[in-house]
Motif scaffolding. Sequence first.
Motif, PDB file in Angstrom:
ATOM      1  N   LEU A 192      42.072  36.847  47.918  1.00 25.32           N
ATOM      2  CA  LEU A 192      43.316  36.416  48.536  1.00 25.32           C
ATOM      3  C   LEU A 192      42.984  35.387  49.607  1.00 25.32           C
ATOM      4  O   LEU A 192      42.071  35.594  50.406  1.00 25.32           O
ATOM      5  N   MET A 193      43.718  34.304  49.631  1.00 26.99           N
ATOM      6  CA  MET A 193      43.442  33.224  50.578  1.00 26.99           C
ATOM      7  C   MET A 193      44.691  32.951  51.411  1.00 26.99           C
ATOM      8  O   MET A 193      45.768  32.713  50.870  1.00 26.99           O
ATOM      9  N   THR A 194      44.556  33.042  52.730  1.00 28.25           N
ATOM     10  CA  THR A 194      45.653  32.685  53.630  1.00 28.25           C
ATOM     11  C   THR A 194      45.744  31.173  53.705  1.00 28.25           C
ATOM     12  O   THR A 194      44.768  30.496  54.028  1.00 28.25           O
ATOM     13  N   LEU A 195      46.925  30.653  53.414  1.00 27.78           N
ATOM     14  CA  LEU A 195      47.101  29.207  53.308  1.00 27.78           C
ATOM     15  C   LEU A 195      47.748  28.609  54.547  1.00 27.78           C
ATOM     16  O   LEU A 195      48.531  29.273  55.234  1.00 27.78           O
ATOM     17  N   PRO A 196      47.452  27.359  54.838  1.00 27.23           N
ATOM     18  CA  PRO A 196      48.173  26.663  55.909  1.00 27.23           C
ATOM     19  C   PRO A 196      49.598  26.417  55.454  1.00 27.23           C
ATOM     20  O   PRO A 196      49.820  25.951  54.334  1.00 27.23           O
ATOM     21  N   HIS A 197      50.577  26.774  56.292  1.00 27.68           N
ATOM     22  CA  HIS A 197      51.974  26.592  55.870  1.00 27.68           C
ATOM     23  C   HIS A 197      52.465  25.223  56.349  1.00 27.68           C
ATOM     24  O   HIS A 197      53.207  25.093  57.302  1.00 27.68           O
ATOM     25  N   ASN A 198      51.988  24.193  55.677  1.00 26.92           N
ATOM     26  CA  ASN A 198      52.387  22.831  56.015  1.00 26.92           C
ATOM     27  C   ASN A 198      52.227  21.967  54.770  1.00 26.92           C
ATOM     28  O   ASN A 198      52.103  22.489  53.658  1.00 26.92           O
ATOM     29  N   GLU A 199      52.213  20.667  54.975  1.00 29.66           N
ATOM     30  CA  GLU A 199      52.119  19.767  53.818  1.00 29.66           C
ATOM     31  C   GLU A 199      50.795  19.891  53.074  1.00 29.66           C
ATOM     32  O   GLU A 199      50.651  19.408  51.949  1.00 29.66           O
ATOM     33  N   ALA A 200      49.811  20.565  53.680  1.00 30.86           N
ATOM     34  CA  ALA A 200      48.502  20.712  53.038  1.00 30.86           C
ATOM     35  C   ALA A 200      48.465  21.853  52.033  1.00 30.86           C
ATOM     36  O   ALA A 200      47.507  21.976  51.265  1.00 30.86           O
ATOM     37  N   THR A 201      49.490  22.686  52.004  1.00 31.32           N
ATOM     38  CA  THR A 201      49.490  23.847  51.111  1.00 31.32           C
ATOM     39  C   THR A 201      49.291  23.436  49.655  1.00 31.32           C
ATOM     40  O   THR A 201      48.446  23.981  48.953  1.00 31.32           O
ATOM     41  N   GLY A 202      50.085  22.478  49.202  1.00 32.09           N
ATOM     42  CA  GLY A 202      49.968  22.024  47.819  1.00 32.09           C
ATOM     43  C   GLY A 202      48.611  21.424  47.522  1.00 32.09           C
ATOM     44  O   GLY A 202      48.081  21.587  46.420  1.00 32.09           O
ATOM     45  N   ASP A 203      48.024  20.748  48.521  1.00 36.01           N
ATOM     46  CA  ASP A 203      46.703  20.151  48.323  1.00 36.01           C
ATOM     47  C   ASP A 203      45.645  21.222  48.098  1.00 36.01           C
ATOM     48  O   ASP A 203      44.754  21.068  47.254  1.00 36.01           O
ATOM     49  N   VAL A 204      45.738  22.318  48.856  1.00 30.69           N
ATOM     50  CA  VAL A 204      44.776  23.417  48.712  1.00 30.69           C
ATOM     51  C   VAL A 204      44.869  24.017  47.312  1.00 30.69           C
ATOM     52  O   VAL A 204      43.851  24.245  46.644  1.00 30.69           O
ATOM     53  N   LEU A 205      46.082  24.253  46.860  1.00 33.51           N
ATOM     54  CA  LEU A 205      46.274  24.826  45.525  1.00 33.51           C
ATOM     55  C   LEU A 205      45.743  23.881  44.449  1.00 33.51           C
ATOM     56  O   LEU A 205      45.124  24.315  43.472  1.00 33.51           O
ATOM     57  N   ALA A 206      45.997  22.585  44.630  1.00 32.26           N
ATOM     58  CA  ALA A 206      45.541  21.594  43.648  1.00 32.26           C
ATOM     59  C   ALA A 206      44.025  21.547  43.580  1.00 32.26           C
ATOM     60  O   ALA A 206      43.440  21.406  42.487  1.00 32.26           O
ATOM     61  N   VAL A 207      43.375  21.676  44.724  1.00 35.11           N
ATOM     62  CA  VAL A 207      41.912  21.663  44.757  1.00 35.11           C
ATOM     63  C   VAL A 207      41.354  22.851  43.976  1.00 35.11           C
ATOM     64  O   VAL A 207      40.406  22.715  43.197  1.00 35.11           O
ATOM     65  N   ILE A 208      41.934  24.020  44.195  1.00 33.19           N
ATOM     66  CA  ILE A 208      41.438  25.222  43.515  1.00 33.19           C
ATOM     67  C   ILE A 208      41.608  25.101  42.005  1.00 33.19           C
ATOM     68  O   ILE A 208      40.742  25.509  41.224  1.00 33.19           O
ATOM     69  N   ASP A 209      42.739  24.534  41.587  1.00 31.19           N
ATOM     70  CA  ASP A 209      43.029  24.413  40.151  1.00 31.19           C
ATOM     71  C   ASP A 209      42.250  23.283  39.472  1.00 31.19           C
ATOM     72  O   ASP A 209      42.216  23.212  38.248  1.00 31.19           O
ATOM     73  N   ALA A 210      41.644  22.394  40.253  1.00 32.71           N
ATOM     74  CA  ALA A 210      40.985  21.215  39.684  1.00 32.71           C
ATOM     75  C   ALA A 210      39.626  21.543  39.079  1.00 32.71           C
ATOM     76  O   ALA A 210      38.930  22.457  39.534  1.00 32.71           O
ATOM     77  N   ALA A 239      44.916  29.299  41.228  1.00 36.05           N
ATOM     78  CA  ALA A 239      45.508  29.894  42.424  1.00 36.05           C
ATOM     79  C   ALA A 239      47.009  30.020  42.230  1.00 36.05           C
ATOM     80  O   ALA A 239      47.646  29.150  41.621  1.00 36.05           O
ATOM     81  N   GLU A 240      47.568  31.100  42.736  1.00 37.74           N
ATOM     82  CA  GLU A 240      49.003  31.340  42.607  1.00 37.74           C
ATOM     83  C   GLU A 240      49.523  31.902  43.921  1.00 37.74           C
ATOM     84  O   GLU A 240      49.016  32.901  44.426  1.00 37.74           O
ATOM     85  N   VAL A 241      50.522  31.241  44.482  1.00 41.98           N
ATOM     86  CA  VAL A 241      51.096  31.704  45.741  1.00 41.98           C
ATOM     87  C   VAL A 241      51.774  33.051  45.516  1.00 41.98           C
ATOM     88  O   VAL A 241      52.495  33.252  44.537  1.00 41.98           O
ATOM     89  N   GLN A 242      51.541  33.970  46.424  1.00 42.21           N
ATOM     90  CA  GLN A 242      52.098  35.311  46.320  1.00 42.21           C
ATOM     91  C   GLN A 242      53.421  35.417  47.062  1.00 42.21           C
ATOM     92  O   GLN A 242      53.643  34.737  48.075  1.00 42.21           O
TER      93      GLN A 242
END
Length: 293
Positions: A192-210, A239-242
């Motif tokens: 489980l990964m705690t994500l930054p709740h800002n415009e970087a959230t989508g970037d983090v998910l994209a990195v994991i899926d890449a 990665a999937e947001v919970q």
Amino acid sequence: AEVKATRIFKSSDQDNNKYLSQEEFYRAGNKFLPPLTAAEAAYAFKGLDLNHDGQLSPEEYMGPGLDTLGGTATTTTAAPTTTTVTSTTLPPTTTTVTTTTITTTTKVHLSIEDYRNRMGATSLQAAVKVTLNSKSYFDAMPGVSGDVATSVVADLAELTGVTVTDISDLDQKQATATVLQEDTDQVVVKCLMTLPHNEATGDVLAVIDAAPTSNRIADHLLKAHPDKDIEHSDVTSVAEVQPPTVFSEADSDYDKMLTKDEFAKSGEKFNPPLSRAEADFAFEGLDQNKDGK
């Protein structure tokens, strides 16, 4: 937030028929944190299945089919009061004080999207799954499981910029991951990964899926255990947001129901916080059976 819920819906729709059966809904609930019990899942499914057809459409899965939760919220006040005050001086004097309370009406417009966004800001987590299709690694389990967990967590932290302590296993132990053996030659790493709740959230998910992330993990696993047979194509990472865990955190008496006061108190933690008028009006909009909880 609607996009996140849509992603969860699509990942749960195993037969891709654009509906969730009860079984698919129950399986998705097992991934929640904490997982839904069978009774909780059955209750939730029944409440969401508005047309009672035994399956959930994307619209039903999103909850109330309302454009807004708000409208006009009126602050209810008591009638003016008159108080008589007698002094303690000699001779005593009597003073009459009249208190007038002003009634105000506040326009509240709180959209479902805004509500979900603000709720999601309180606890945004992603479930990360790394799959390793390698019989040589599978056969070496559980001896190398600790090495695998450490390696995967280190790579995820470095590539996403999330600190190691914001990554935990399924038992909430920080800076590690849960390693499971699945099928006959598959190793699965979950965290489980705690994500930054800002415009970087989508970037983090994209990195994991890449692909570069899974390739990096594969390279490090092979470097740690050169005797194991592993290729880049053997490793995948997703990665999937919970769903937010706000409900369980707000349920202070653990009765699996939120009173209006519990709901309002949880709204204070939203970003930005819900005002009491917004919280009360949202509560009334969500309380479809009007039982006060």
